[in-house]
Design a protein around this motif. Structure first.
Motif, PDB file in Angstrom:
ATOM      1  N   ARG A  79      33.352  52.048  50.073  1.00 29.60           N
ATOM      2  CA  ARG A  79      33.363  51.914  48.619  1.00 29.60           C
ATOM      3  C   ARG A  79      33.752  50.504  48.203  1.00 29.60           C
ATOM      4  NH1 ARG A  79      31.131  52.032  43.986  1.00 29.60           N
ATOM      5  NH2 ARG A  79      32.584  52.133  42.212  1.00 29.60           N
ATOM      6  N   LEU A  80      34.706  49.895  48.910  1.00 20.50           N
ATOM      7  CA  LEU A  80      35.106  48.524  48.578  1.00 20.50           C
ATOM      8  C   LEU A  80      33.946  47.556  48.797  1.00 20.50           C
ATOM      9  CD1 LEU A  80      38.700  48.433  50.097  1.00 20.50           C
ATOM     10  CD2 LEU A  80      38.094  48.362  47.666  1.00 20.50           C
ATOM     11  N   ASN A  81      33.156  47.784  49.845  1.00 17.23           N
ATOM     12  CA  ASN A  81      31.983  46.941  50.083  1.00 17.23           C
ATOM     13  C   ASN A  81      30.963  47.099  48.957  1.00 17.23           C
ATOM     14  OD1 ASN A  81      32.929  45.853  52.487  1.00 17.23           O
ATOM     15  ND2 ASN A  81      32.005  47.461  53.750  1.00 17.23           N
ATOM     16  N   GLU A  82      30.835  48.337  48.454  1.00 15.55           N
ATOM     17  CA  GLU A  82      29.933  48.567  47.320  1.00 15.55           C
ATOM     18  C   GLU A  82      30.407  47.800  46.091  1.00 15.55           C
ATOM     19  OE1 GLU A  82      27.962  52.992  47.859  1.00 15.55           O
ATOM     20  OE2 GLU A  82      29.856  52.831  46.761  1.00 15.55           O
ATOM     21  N   ILE A  83      31.715  47.808  45.846  1.00 15.06           N
ATOM     22  CA  ILE A  83      32.271  47.124  44.683  1.00 15.06           C
ATOM     23  C   ILE A  83      32.072  45.619  44.803  1.00 15.06           C
ATOM     24  CG2 ILE A  83      34.397  46.591  43.431  1.00 15.06           C
ATOM     25  CD1 ILE A  83      35.380  49.400  44.157  1.00 15.06           C
ATOM     26  N   VAL A  84      32.304  45.073  45.993  1.00  9.00           N
ATOM     27  CA  VAL A  84      32.133  43.631  46.208  1.00  9.00           C
ATOM     28  C   VAL A  84      30.703  43.209  45.894  1.00  9.00           C
ATOM     29  CG1 VAL A  84      32.063  41.822  47.984  1.00  9.00           C
ATOM     30  CG2 VAL A  84      33.994  43.398  47.887  1.00  9.00           C
ATOM     31  N   ALA A  85      29.736  44.079  46.202  1.00  2.00           N
ATOM     32  CA  ALA A  85      28.324  43.755  45.965  1.00  2.00           C
ATOM     33  C   ALA A  85      27.967  43.794  44.485  1.00  2.00           C
ATOM     34  CB  ALA A  85      27.438  44.720  46.740  1.00  2.00           C
ATOM     35  N   MET A  86      28.818  44.382  43.652  1.00  2.00           N
ATOM     36  CA  MET A  86      28.556  44.453  42.217  1.00  2.00           C
ATOM     37  C   MET A  86      28.845  43.116  41.548  1.00  2.00           C
ATOM     38  SD  MET A  86      30.526  48.103  41.646  1.00  2.00           S
ATOM     39  CE  MET A  86      30.781  47.721  39.910  1.00  2.00           C
ATOM     40  N   ARG A  87      28.308  42.941  40.348  1.00  2.00           N
ATOM     41  CA  ARG A  87      28.620  41.746  39.574  1.00  2.00           C
ATOM     42  C   ARG A  87      30.106  41.790  39.190  1.00  2.00           C
ATOM     43  NH1 ARG A  87      25.670  39.826  33.890  1.00  2.00           N
ATOM     44  NH2 ARG A  87      26.856  37.870  33.670  1.00  2.00           N
ATOM     45  N   GLY A  88      30.838  40.732  39.516  1.00  2.00           N
ATOM     46  CA  GLY A  88      32.271  40.702  39.240  1.00  2.00           C
ATOM     47  C   GLY A  88      33.071  41.559  40.189  1.00  2.00           C
ATOM     48  N   GLY A  89      32.430  42.021  41.260  1.00  2.58           N
ATOM     49  CA  GLY A  89      33.093  42.940  42.183  1.00  2.58           C
ATOM     50  C   GLY A  89      34.266  42.338  42.914  1.00  2.58           C
ATOM     51  N   GLU A  90      34.181  41.052  43.258  1.00  2.00           N
ATOM     52  CA  GLU A  90      35.284  40.430  43.984  1.00  2.00           C
ATOM     53  C   GLU A  90      36.558  40.417  43.142  1.00  2.00           C
ATOM     54  OE1 GLU A  90      34.211  36.622  45.511  1.00  2.00           O
ATOM     55  OE2 GLU A  90      32.749  37.438  46.925  1.00  2.00           O
ATOM     56  N   GLY A  91      36.386  40.232  41.831  1.00  2.24           N
ATOM     57  CA  GLY A  91      37.536  40.264  40.933  1.00  2.24           C
ATOM     58  C   GLY A  91      38.163  41.650  40.882  1.00  2.24           C
ATOM     59  N   ILE A  92      37.327  42.669  40.889  1.00  2.00           N
ATOM     60  CA  ILE A  92      37.827  44.048  40.872  1.00  2.00           C
ATOM     61  C   ILE A  92      38.623  44.337  42.142  1.00  2.00           C
ATOM     62  CG2 ILE A  92      37.175  46.487  40.873  1.00  2.00           C
ATOM     63  CD1 ILE A  92      34.676  45.691  39.248  1.00  2.00           C
ATOM     64  N   VAL A  93      38.060  43.949  43.283  1.00  4.56           N
ATOM     65  CA  VAL A  93      38.740  44.195  44.557  1.00  4.56           C
ATOM     66  C   VAL A  93      40.059  43.430  44.610  1.00  4.56           C
ATOM     67  CG1 VAL A  93      38.609  43.850  47.056  1.00  4.56           C
ATOM     68  CG2 VAL A  93      36.630  44.742  45.814  1.00  4.56           C
ATOM     69  N   SER A  94      40.073  42.225  44.044  1.00  5.54           N
ATOM     70  CA  SER A  94      41.316  41.445  43.991  1.00  5.54           C
ATOM     71  C   SER A  94      42.395  42.187  43.208  1.00  5.54           C
ATOM     72  CB  SER A  94      41.054  40.073  43.364  1.00  5.54           C
ATOM     73  OG  SER A  94      42.246  39.336  43.240  1.00  5.54           O
ATOM     74  N   ARG A  95      41.995  42.813  42.110  1.00  6.10           N
ATOM     75  CA  ARG A  95      42.958  43.570  41.296  1.00  6.10           C
ATOM     76  C   ARG A  95      43.396  44.839  42.010  1.00  6.10           C
ATOM     77  NH1 ARG A  95      39.111  42.224  37.242  1.00  6.10           N
ATOM     78  NH2 ARG A  95      38.475  44.404  36.949  1.00  6.10           N
ATOM     79  N   LEU A  96      42.473  45.485  42.710  1.00  2.00           N
ATOM     80  CA  LEU A  96      42.824  46.694  43.458  1.00  2.00           C
ATOM     81  C   LEU A  96      43.815  46.361  44.576  1.00  2.00           C
ATOM     82  CD1 LEU A  96      39.337  48.457  43.807  1.00  2.00           C
ATOM     83  CD2 LEU A  96      41.148  48.940  42.146  1.00  2.00           C
ATOM     84  N   ARG A  97      43.579  45.231  45.224  1.00  2.00           N
ATOM     85  CA  ARG A  97      44.496  44.798  46.283  1.00  2.00           C
ATOM     86  C   ARG A  97      45.888  44.533  45.699  1.00  2.00           C
ATOM     87  NH1 ARG A  97      43.626  42.179  51.161  1.00  2.00           N
ATOM     88  NH2 ARG A  97      41.417  41.903  50.642  1.00  2.00           N
ATOM     89  N   TRP A  98      45.904  43.850  44.559  1.00  2.00           N
ATOM     90  CA  TRP A  98      47.182  43.506  43.934  1.00  2.00           C
ATOM     91  C   TRP A  98      47.947  44.756  43.503  1.00  2.00           C
ATOM     92  CZ3 TRP A  98      49.711  44.088  39.299  1.00  2.00           C
ATOM     93  CH2 TRP A  98      50.838  43.290  39.103  1.00  2.00           C
ATOM     94  N   LEU A  99      47.233  45.695  42.876  1.00  2.00           N
ATOM     95  CA  LEU A  99      47.939  46.890  42.389  1.00  2.00           C
ATOM     96  C   LEU A  99      48.468  47.720  43.555  1.00  2.00           C
ATOM     97  CD1 LEU A  99      46.389  49.948  42.367  1.00  2.00           C
ATOM     98  CD2 LEU A  99      44.850  48.720  40.848  1.00  2.00           C
ATOM     99  N   GLU A 100      47.708  47.769  44.657  1.00  2.00           N
ATOM    100  CA  GLU A 100      48.217  48.499  45.813  1.00  2.00           C
ATOM    101  C   GLU A 100      49.446  47.796  46.382  1.00  2.00           C
ATOM    102  OE1 GLU A 100      45.924  50.388  49.364  1.00  2.00           O
ATOM    103  OE2 GLU A 100      46.762  48.490  50.106  1.00  2.00           O
ATOM    104  N   ASP A 101      49.392  46.454  46.454  1.00  2.00           N
ATOM    105  CA  ASP A 101      50.549  45.701  46.950  1.00  2.00           C
ATOM    106  C   ASP A 101      51.758  45.945  46.065  1.00  2.00           C
ATOM    107  OD1 ASP A 101      49.320  44.625  49.129  1.00  2.00           O
ATOM    108  OD2 ASP A 101      49.032  42.626  48.278  1.00  2.00           O
ATOM    109  N   ARG A 102      51.547  45.950  44.766  1.00  2.00           N
ATOM    110  CA  ARG A 102      52.652  46.146  43.831  1.00  2.00           C
ATOM    111  C   ARG A 102      53.298  47.527  44.046  1.00  2.00           C
ATOM    112  NH1 ARG A 102      55.190  42.145  40.678  1.00  2.00           N
ATOM    113  NH2 ARG A 102      56.326  43.206  39.028  1.00  2.00           N
TER     114      ARG A 102
END
Length: 200
Positions: A6-29
């Motif tokens: 699913r993360l690979n699918e999101i990265v392939a979307m427009r603006g997907g890298e930004g979304i994954v960056s936020r998902l990573r941050w929220l999980e870290d938090r």
């Protein structure tokens, strides 16, 4: 759902890298601080509360059962919480300096010990090791004839490991305690190799 797929699918979307960056941050938090509110995600990335809610929901879809919402509308790890993203303590603490991520636990860095190194002393030590010529050096205990073998960087200070003709053994000195190096060709160069000492 396979989280990585699913993360690979999101990265392939427009603006997907930004979304994954936020998902990573929220999980870290959630992982490091024990909880997250929508406003924290919103403030950290400058996104709307609606977008923050969407991101948290997306994370929940990727990792079903990983987080739960409290009565105070904070998201906390569940008993079966399992991180999807690799964890790096240094990266998280450094990111904590950003506005919207402020942590009460701060990180202080010691000055780089190499910035204060005496260039004349270091050059003398290097030259002595290349020429295999001992040095007479001033130490807090007096002048010592030594054979420099290794500079030890412990992260906060620089140490010299070498053979001391005064004690007849390997010693450690703080580089900042050494000064006034001059060649001492009248004494033997001693090579330290494990537990064997060779004096030509």
């Amino acid at each position: 759902m396979n989280p990585k797929f699913r993360l690979n699918e999101i990265v392939a979307m427009r603006g997907g890298e930004g979304i994954v960056s936020r998902l990573r941050w929220l999980e870290d938090r959630i992982y490091w601080t024990g909880g997250l509110g929508r406003s924290e995600l919103s403030c950290r990335f400058g996104i709307s509360i609606t977008q923050a809610s969407h991101d948290i929901s997306e994370y929940g879809r990727i990792t079903p059962g990983n987080i739960v919402m409290t009565s105070g509308k904070r998201y906390v790890p569940s008993a079966s919480f399992k991180p999807v993203f690799p964890k790096c303590a240094r990266s998280f603490m450094e990111d904590g300096r950003h506005e919207g991520s402020a942590l009460p636990l701060k990180v202080e860095r010691n000055p780089d010990p190499w910035l204060a190194v005496d260039h004349r002393l270091l050059a003398a030590l290097v030259s002595a090791s290349v020429a295999a010529t001992p040095l007479m050096v001033a130490t807090p205990e007096g002048r010592v004839a030594l054979c420099p073998h290794c500079i030890v960087d412990d992260g906060t200070s620089l140490l010299l490991r070498g053979w001391s003709h005064a004690t007849g053994s390997e010693e450690l000195w703080r580089l900042s305690d050494l000064s006034s190096p001059v060649p001492a060709p009248s004494v033997a160069w001693v090579v330290h190799m494990g537990h064997d000492v060779l004096a030509p």
